[in-house]
Design a protein around this motif. Structure first.
Motif, PDB file in Angstrom:
ATOM      1  N   GLY A   1       4.386   4.956  -3.763  1.00 53.26           N
ATOM      2  CA  GLY A   1       2.953   4.851  -3.851  1.00 53.26           C
ATOM      3  C   GLY A   1       2.338   3.364  -3.611  1.00 53.26           C
ATOM      4  N   PRO A   2       1.313   3.002  -4.065  1.00 56.43           N
ATOM      5  CA  PRO A   2       0.790   1.697  -4.123  1.00 56.43           C
ATOM      6  C   PRO A   2       1.557   0.889  -4.938  1.00 56.43           C
ATOM      7  CG  PRO A   2      -1.073   2.891  -4.018  1.00 56.43           C
ATOM      8  CD  PRO A   2       0.230   4.033  -4.306  1.00 56.43           C
TER       9      PRO A   2
ATOM     10  N   ARG B   1       0.946  -1.172   0.178  1.00 61.84           N
ATOM     11  CA  ARG B   1       0.065   0.124  -0.017  1.00 61.84           C
ATOM     12  C   ARG B   1       0.898   1.238   0.041  1.00 61.84           C
ATOM     13  NH1 ARG B   1      -2.808  -2.689   5.041  1.00 61.84           N
ATOM     14  NH2 ARG B   1      -0.961  -3.448   5.093  1.00 61.84           N
ATOM     15  N   ASP B   2       2.082   1.024   0.548  1.00 63.79           N
ATOM     16  CA  ASP B   2       2.756   2.383   0.650  1.00 63.79           C
ATOM     17  C   ASP B   2       4.329   1.874   0.907  1.00 63.79           C
ATOM     18  OD1 ASP B   2       3.142   2.049   3.423  1.00 63.79           O
ATOM     19  OD2 ASP B   2       1.318   3.297   3.844  1.00 63.79           O
ATOM     20  N   GLY B   3       5.098   2.851   1.170  1.00 66.76           N
ATOM     21  CA  GLY B   3       6.667   2.528   1.427  1.00 66.76           C
ATOM     22  C   GLY B   3       7.090   1.650   2.835  1.00 66.76           C
ATOM     23  N   ASP B   4       5.873   1.605   3.641  1.00 61.38           N
ATOM     24  CA  ASP B   4       5.983   0.694   4.767  1.00 61.38           C
ATOM     25  C   ASP B   4       5.792  -0.952   4.579  1.00 61.38           C
ATOM     26  OD1 ASP B   4       6.725   2.806   6.581  1.00 61.38           O
ATOM     27  OD2 ASP B   4       4.649   3.473   7.036  1.00 61.38           O
TER      28      ASP B   4
ATOM     29  N   ASP C   1       3.751   1.706  -8.539  1.00 53.24           N
ATOM     30  CA  ASP C   1       5.146   2.375  -8.089  1.00 53.24           C
ATOM     31  C   ASP C   1       6.333   1.323  -8.115  1.00 53.24           C
ATOM     32  OD1 ASP C   1       4.541   4.926  -7.905  1.00 53.24           O
ATOM     33  OD2 ASP C   1       5.276   5.361  -5.774  1.00 53.24           O
TER      34      ASP C   1
ATOM     35  N   HIS D   1       9.287   6.713   0.885  1.00 53.24           N
ATOM     36  CA  HIS D   1       8.456   7.085   0.272  1.00 53.24           C
ATOM     37  C   HIS D   1       7.903   6.155  -0.956  1.00 53.24           C
ATOM     38  CE1 HIS D   1       8.359  10.746   2.567  1.00 53.24           C
ATOM     39  NE2 HIS D   1       9.714  10.912   2.445  1.00 53.24           N
TER      40      HIS D   1
END
Length: 211
Positions: free
Chosen positions: A198-199, A122-125, A152, A196
């Motif tokens: 995106g998906p 879902r994100d960089g995490d 991404d 950082h």
């Protein structure tokens, strides 16, 4: 050295059935050592990538998992779903991609790709830790895992089993990476966290009995 890729890569759009061009002539092989290798095909599904990504976000029955780790249970840092043999995939381009992979690697693999494991970063995490696909036949036999990436760019890192310096490949929108030979037994792979991003979605095509 990483392979470099851009989000919407370089080949001019061409009309192929389901947006999936032939793999012949598009694949670059990189030998890692210890009998392991990866194949990279840039922009392979670039023409269909936006539609596939949208269909996956909307139609895959994503689930969040929790797994025991040391003395506690933690959330798996990505969403997951696996399509078993014979199950319908969320977009025709993924069906065509699996068929192309089975045909292209028939002589080396000796069997078709049948399952499709899906991940939603879902994100960089969101990430996946160092591992090899060694549950099942991958623990004792050479096999292949084919990964198609959407969204991404994220780095697929690789290192020899047991640690040491890593190499890798940045997978962009519509790119394909195939891990083959002894890769699952003698090397590990990961998708590290980043500050950082995106998906990003990925589909891992595997033969029967490889997890």
């Amino acid at each position: 050295m990483d392979f470099q890729g851009s989000l919407f890569g370089g080949l001019a759009p061409t009309a192929y059935a389901d947006g999936v061009p032939p793999l012949r002539g598009r694949v670059e092989r990189r030998h890692l050592g210890d009998g392991a290798w990866i194949d990279v095909a840039r922009d392979w599904l670039a023409t269909a990538a936006d539609e596939v990504a949208a269909a996956m976000v909307a139609d895959v029955p994503w689930r969040a998992e929790r797994r025991p780790m040391y003395d506690r249970v933690v959330a798996v840092p990505r969403l997951l779903h696996t399509y078993g043999a014979g199950e319908d995939l969320p977009h025709p381009a993924l069906v065509a991609a699996r068929e192309q992979l089975s045909a292209h690697y028939r002589d080396e693999l000796g069997e078709p790709f049948v399952t499709a494991g899906c991940c939603f970063y879902r994100d960089g995490d969101d990430s996946v830790a160092w591992h090899g696909d060694t549950i099942g036949r991958g623990s004792t036999h050479d096999t292949m895992v084919a990964i198609v990436s959407f969204g991404d760019p994220r780095r697929l890192a690789l290192r020899r089993r047991g640690g040491g310096p890593s190499t890798g490949v940045v997978m962009a929108h519509g790119d394909l990476v195939v891990m083959g030979g002894s890769c699952q037994r003698t090397w590990e792979h990961a998708v590290p966290k980043v500050a950082h991003a995106g998906p990003r979605l990925s589909v891992q095509f595997r033969p029967a009995g490889v997890f």
